[in-house]
Design a protein around this motif. Sequence first.
Motif, PDB file in Angstrom:
ATOM      1  N   ILE A   1      -1.419  -7.460  -7.166  1.00 46.16           N
ATOM      2  CA  ILE A   1      -2.822  -7.887  -7.042  1.00 46.16           C
ATOM      3  C   ILE A   1      -3.720  -6.711  -6.671  1.00 46.16           C
ATOM      4  CG2 ILE A   1      -4.408  -9.300  -5.681  1.00 46.16           C
ATOM      5  CD1 ILE A   1      -2.225 -11.430  -5.535  1.00 46.16           C
ATOM      6  N   ILE A   2      -3.249  -5.858  -5.769  1.00 41.25           N
ATOM      7  CA  ILE A   2      -4.045  -4.688  -5.373  1.00 41.25           C
ATOM      8  C   ILE A   2      -4.275  -3.779  -6.572  1.00 41.25           C
ATOM      9  CG2 ILE A   2      -4.029  -2.577  -3.993  1.00 41.25           C
ATOM     10  CD1 ILE A   2      -2.480  -4.230  -1.854  1.00 41.25           C
ATOM     11  N   LEU A   3      -3.219  -3.573  -7.371  1.00 42.49           N
ATOM     12  CA  LEU A   3      -3.359  -2.766  -8.579  1.00 42.49           C
ATOM     13  C   LEU A   3      -4.459  -3.325  -9.487  1.00 42.49           C
ATOM     14  CD1 LEU A   3       0.290  -1.893  -9.706  1.00 42.49           C
ATOM     15  CD2 LEU A   3      -1.560  -0.275  -9.286  1.00 42.49           C
ATOM     16  N   ALA A   4      -4.391  -4.634  -9.702  1.00 41.38           N
ATOM     17  CA  ALA A   4      -5.338  -5.267 -10.618  1.00 41.38           C
ATOM     18  C   ALA A   4      -6.758  -5.248 -10.063  1.00 41.38           C
ATOM     19  CB  ALA A   4      -4.898  -6.707 -10.899  1.00 41.38           C
ATOM     20  N   ILE A   5      -6.917  -5.511  -8.764  1.00 39.78           N
ATOM     21  CA  ILE A   5      -8.257  -5.543  -8.167  1.00 39.78           C
ATOM     22  C   ILE A   5      -8.902  -4.160  -8.196  1.00 39.78           C
ATOM     23  CG2 ILE A   5      -9.511  -5.818  -5.997  1.00 39.78           C
ATOM     24  CD1 ILE A   5      -7.742  -8.188  -5.352  1.00 39.78           C
ATOM     25  N   VAL A   6      -8.141  -3.140  -7.812  1.00 44.59           N
ATOM     26  CA  VAL A   6      -8.691  -1.784  -7.834  1.00 44.59           C
ATOM     27  C   VAL A   6      -9.057  -1.386  -9.263  1.00 44.59           C
ATOM     28  CG1 VAL A   6      -8.190   0.645  -7.394  1.00 44.59           C
ATOM     29  CG2 VAL A   6      -7.462  -1.089  -5.752  1.00 44.59           C
ATOM     30  N   GLY A   7      -8.168  -1.716 -10.211  1.00 42.13           N
ATOM     31  CA  GLY A   7      -8.473  -1.429 -11.616  1.00 42.13           C
ATOM     32  C   GLY A   7      -9.715  -2.164 -12.076  1.00 42.13           C
ATOM     33  N   GLY A   8      -9.865  -3.416 -11.648  1.00 42.11           N
ATOM     34  CA  GLY A   8     -11.045  -4.192 -12.011  1.00 42.11           C
ATOM     35  C   GLY A   8     -12.311  -3.622 -11.413  1.00 42.11           C
ATOM     36  N   LEU A   9     -12.245  -3.194 -10.139  1.00 37.97           N
ATOM     37  CA  LEU A   9     -13.429  -2.615  -9.493  1.00 37.97           C
ATOM     38  C   LEU A   9     -13.843  -1.305 -10.163  1.00 37.97           C
ATOM     39  CD1 LEU A   9     -12.591  -3.274  -5.720  1.00 37.97           C
ATOM     40  CD2 LEU A   9     -14.260  -4.462  -7.157  1.00 37.97           C
ATOM     41  N   VAL A  10     -12.857  -0.510 -10.562  1.00 44.41           N
ATOM     42  CA  VAL A  10     -13.176   0.723 -11.283  1.00 44.41           C
ATOM     43  C   VAL A  10     -13.833   0.390 -12.620  1.00 44.41           C
ATOM     44  CG1 VAL A  10     -12.210   2.774 -12.394  1.00 44.41           C
ATOM     45  CG2 VAL A  10     -11.336   2.046 -10.172  1.00 44.41           C
TER      46      VAL A  10
ATOM     47  N   ILE B   1       0.832  -1.205   0.000  1.00 43.65           N
ATOM     48  CA  ILE B   1       0.000   0.000   0.000  1.00 43.65           C
ATOM     49  C   ILE B   1       0.867   1.255   0.000  1.00 43.65           C
ATOM     50  CG2 ILE B   1      -1.636   1.361   1.341  1.00 43.65           C
ATOM     51  CD1 ILE B   1      -2.950  -0.929  -0.079  1.00 43.65           C
ATOM     52  N   ASN B   2       1.898   1.255   0.825  1.00 44.50           N
ATOM     53  CA  ASN B   2       2.796   2.418   0.889  1.00 44.50           C
ATOM     54  C   ASN B   2       3.502   2.656  -0.442  1.00 44.50           C
ATOM     55  OD1 ASN B   2       2.218   3.025   3.572  1.00 44.50           O
ATOM     56  ND2 ASN B   2       3.808   1.632   4.359  1.00 44.50           N
ATOM     57  N   ALA B   3       3.909   1.559  -1.091  1.00 45.28           N
ATOM     58  CA  ALA B   3       4.588   1.680  -2.386  1.00 45.28           C
ATOM     59  C   ALA B   3       3.654   2.283  -3.426  1.00 45.28           C
ATOM     60  CB  ALA B   3       5.087   0.311  -2.849  1.00 45.28           C
ATOM     61  N   LEU B   4       2.414   1.889  -3.397  1.00 45.09           N
ATOM     62  CA  LEU B   4       1.444   2.420  -4.359  1.00 45.09           C
ATOM     63  C   LEU B   4       1.153   3.900  -4.077  1.00 45.09           C
ATOM     64  CD1 LEU B   4      -1.080  -0.573  -4.557  1.00 45.09           C
ATOM     65  CD2 LEU B   4       0.648   0.068  -6.234  1.00 45.09           C
ATOM     66  N   ARG B   5       1.079   4.268  -2.812  1.00 44.85           N
ATOM     67  CA  ARG B   5       0.822   5.668  -2.453  1.00 44.85           C
ATOM     68  C   ARG B   5       1.978   6.576  -2.859  1.00 44.85           C
ATOM     69  NH1 ARG B   5      -1.471   4.891   3.739  1.00 44.85           N
ATOM     70  NH2 ARG B   5      -3.620   4.276   3.176  1.00 44.85           N
ATOM     71  N   ASN B   6       3.190   6.074  -2.753  1.00 47.62           N
ATOM     72  CA  ASN B   6       4.367   6.876  -3.048  1.00 47.62           C
ATOM     73  C   ASN B   6       4.609   7.063  -4.543  1.00 47.62           C
ATOM     74  OD1 ASN B   6       4.891   7.136  -0.298  1.00 47.62           O
ATOM     75  ND2 ASN B   6       6.185   5.301  -0.248  1.00 47.62           N
ATOM     76  N   ASN B   7       3.916   6.288  -5.365  1.00 44.26           N
ATOM     77  CA  ASN B   7       4.085   6.383  -6.826  1.00 44.26           C
ATOM     78  C   ASN B   7       2.709   6.515  -7.473  1.00 44.26           C
ATOM     79  OD1 ASN B   7       7.155   5.609  -7.267  1.00 44.26           O
ATOM     80  ND2 ASN B   7       6.323   4.155  -5.783  1.00 44.26           N
ATOM     81  N   LYS B   8       2.060   7.654  -7.210  1.00 42.74           N
ATOM     82  CA  LYS B   8       0.656   7.824  -7.619  1.00 42.74           C
ATOM     83  C   LYS B   8       0.476   7.802  -9.137  1.00 42.74           C
ATOM     84  CE  LYS B   8      -0.870  10.380  -3.515  1.00 42.74           C
ATOM     85  NZ  LYS B   8       0.379  10.208  -2.748  1.00 42.74           N
ATOM     86  N   LEU B   9       1.347   8.467  -9.880  1.00 39.47           N
ATOM     87  CA  LEU B   9       1.199   8.518 -11.333  1.00 39.47           C
ATOM     88  C   LEU B   9       1.369   7.135 -11.941  1.00 39.47           C
ATOM     89  CD1 LEU B   9       0.782  10.093 -13.921  1.00 39.47           C
ATOM     90  CD2 LEU B   9       3.254  10.580 -13.954  1.00 39.47           C
ATOM     91  N   ARG B  10       2.403   6.444 -11.478  1.00 41.01           N
ATOM     92  CA  ARG B  10       2.647   5.095 -11.982  1.00 41.01           C
ATOM     93  C   ARG B  10       1.487   4.165 -11.629  1.00 41.01           C
ATOM     94  NH1 ARG B  10       8.267   2.940 -10.179  1.00 41.01           N
ATOM     95  NH2 ARG B  10       7.169   2.441  -8.252  1.00 41.01           N
ATOM     96  N   THR B  11       0.968   4.316 -10.417  1.00 38.53           N
ATOM     97  CA  THR B  11      -0.171   3.506  -9.989  1.00 38.53           C
ATOM     98  C   THR B  11      -1.388   3.784 -10.872  1.00 38.53           C
ATOM     99  OG1 THR B  11       0.603   3.496  -7.696  1.00 38.53           O
ATOM    100  CG2 THR B  11      -1.720   3.004  -8.073  1.00 38.53           C
ATOM    101  N   PHE B  12      -1.620   5.077 -11.156  1.00 45.13           N
ATOM    102  CA  PHE B  12      -2.768   5.448 -11.981  1.00 45.13           C
ATOM    103  C   PHE B  12      -2.659   4.850 -13.384  1.00 45.13           C
ATOM    104  CE2 PHE B  12      -4.412   8.385 -15.228  1.00 45.13           C
ATOM    105  CZ  PHE B  12      -5.767   8.319 -14.925  1.00 45.13           C
ATOM    106  N   LEU B  13      -1.488   4.925 -13.988  1.00 44.13           N
ATOM    107  CA  LEU B  13      -1.310   4.387 -15.337  1.00 44.13           C
ATOM    108  C   LEU B  13      -1.506   2.866 -15.360  1.00 44.13           C
ATOM    109  CD1 LEU B  13       1.757   6.512 -16.510  1.00 44.13           C
ATOM    110  CD2 LEU B  13      -0.642   6.777 -17.153  1.00 44.13           C
ATOM    111  N   SER B  14      -1.041   2.197 -14.315  1.00 47.45           N
ATOM    112  CA  SER B  14      -1.239   0.747 -14.235  1.00 47.45           C
ATOM    113  C   SER B  14      -2.717   0.408 -14.071  1.00 47.45           C
ATOM    114  CB  SER B  14      -0.446   0.171 -13.053  1.00 47.45           C
ATOM    115  OG  SER B  14       0.928   0.439 -13.205  1.00 47.45           O
ATOM    116  N   LEU B  15      -3.396   1.181 -13.212  1.00 52.37           N
ATOM    117  CA  LEU B  15      -4.833   0.964 -13.012  1.00 52.37           C
ATOM    118  C   LEU B  15      -5.604   1.174 -14.310  1.00 52.37           C
ATOM    119  CD1 LEU B  15      -5.511   2.805  -9.628  1.00 52.37           C
ATOM    120  CD2 LEU B  15      -5.563   0.349 -10.033  1.00 52.37           C
ATOM    121  N   LEU B  16      -5.189   2.157 -15.087  1.00 50.41           N
ATOM    122  CA  LEU B  16      -5.905   2.493 -16.312  1.00 50.41           C
ATOM    123  C   LEU B  16      -5.914   1.327 -17.285  1.00 50.41           C
ATOM    124  CD1 LEU B  16      -7.383   4.803 -17.713  1.00 50.41           C
ATOM    125  CD2 LEU B  16      -5.191   5.480 -18.749  1.00 50.41           C
ATOM    126  N   GLY B  17      -4.766   0.655 -17.419  1.00 51.45           N
ATOM    127  CA  GLY B  17      -4.703  -0.485 -18.335  1.00 51.45           C
ATOM    128  C   GLY B  17      -5.649  -1.603 -17.926  1.00 51.45           C
TER     129      GLY B  17
END
Length: 417
Positions: A344-353, A16-32
Amino acid sequence: MLVYLRVFKESFSFAINALRNNKLRTFLSLLGVTVGIFSIIAVLAAVDSLDRNIKDSLSGLDKNTMYLTKYSFGPTDVPRWKRDNFPQVEHDDYEFINRSVPDVEASAYVIFGGSETIRYQAETINNVNITPVSHGIYVIDDLKIAEGRFYSELESDTGAPVIVLGSELAENLLGDINPIGKVVRVYGRKLTVIGVLKEYGDALGDSPDGKGFVPANFVRRFRNGGVNGLPGAVVIKPKSGVDIGAFENVLKQKYRNYRGLKADEDDNFFINKLSGLVSFVDAIISMLNGVGWVISGFSLLVGGFGIANIMFVSVKERTNLIGIQKSLGAKNKFILFQFLFEAIILAIVGGLVGLALVWITAMIMNGVVGDDFEFVLSFGNMFLGFALSTFIGLISGVIPAISASRLDPVEAIRTGM
């Protein structure tokens, strides 16, 4: 057991901390992942909704109803040139079947393709589907009357100048006026409105709501025997409990004899069953599902590759931290879970969105289309989207996570400096 729970908890916190610290990268991964999940679930939901609406529209019809005509309702091996030379099904054929074929509960002669202009006083509506059909269609299609009545068998046989309107047609033509007994003009002739059907609605675009029904014999008086280039058919409903296969064989043989076909000659007609139409619809739905999976799968694949790429970058950026963690006693499984949870968190959040976007789209579609078509997002499709997103995260993150867990602590610290 407590040790494993602690490992899971700490790994989850690091992710969770890693994802929070890299918001842009997290957003781009979620988008895919979001685009991939949205594509698949939207296509599956649309196809399921189409299938459900079509099946609902056919649910009130007897699946054993047969249409004797020169055309096939589904794919056929008979070449086009040969089908075009088949003789039309005429009213005489209908009378022969009534006389000669046993176990018929109801039959009707129908003339297809009647697009006409209908008038009432100053009101005119063009391109109305006026269906010339005999009285038996009332039983076969189980038509429901909202006002008045359907024309009788006597009116059908004598070709009485009467008409039954669909609910939408009656409203558009007559408004709030009581339609029963009003005289309208169709085919340039006067017809008396004797009934209005209840409102149906239909996903197939063939709803009775916008149609008018007139006796086929009324049209046959002035249109060259009735057809005048328009295709005709005999609609046949077998009695309940009859062996459908045997009934169809009897019908086919008697009709072949009536048309004078020899044993070595092919049929020059088709007997189409609604059950065959349902099977044909099922085949089309399966094909649409397959095409949807293939197209949407590419979007999902891109999302998975995006997560994998981000995870490899994350491992490289945190090589020094991994070395420090391992030198302080962190086990390989702790490092493995840390990166695996992140993926997995990236993928699940992206899937829920993605699921949320499909749900919003469904609400908008239902609001725009109204009662004619219901867009349904089923629990099965929602669960499928959640499972797919979890699986993508697991697959995309497992290789980067394994590579991170196998780093030598000394080399990791040295490399990360």
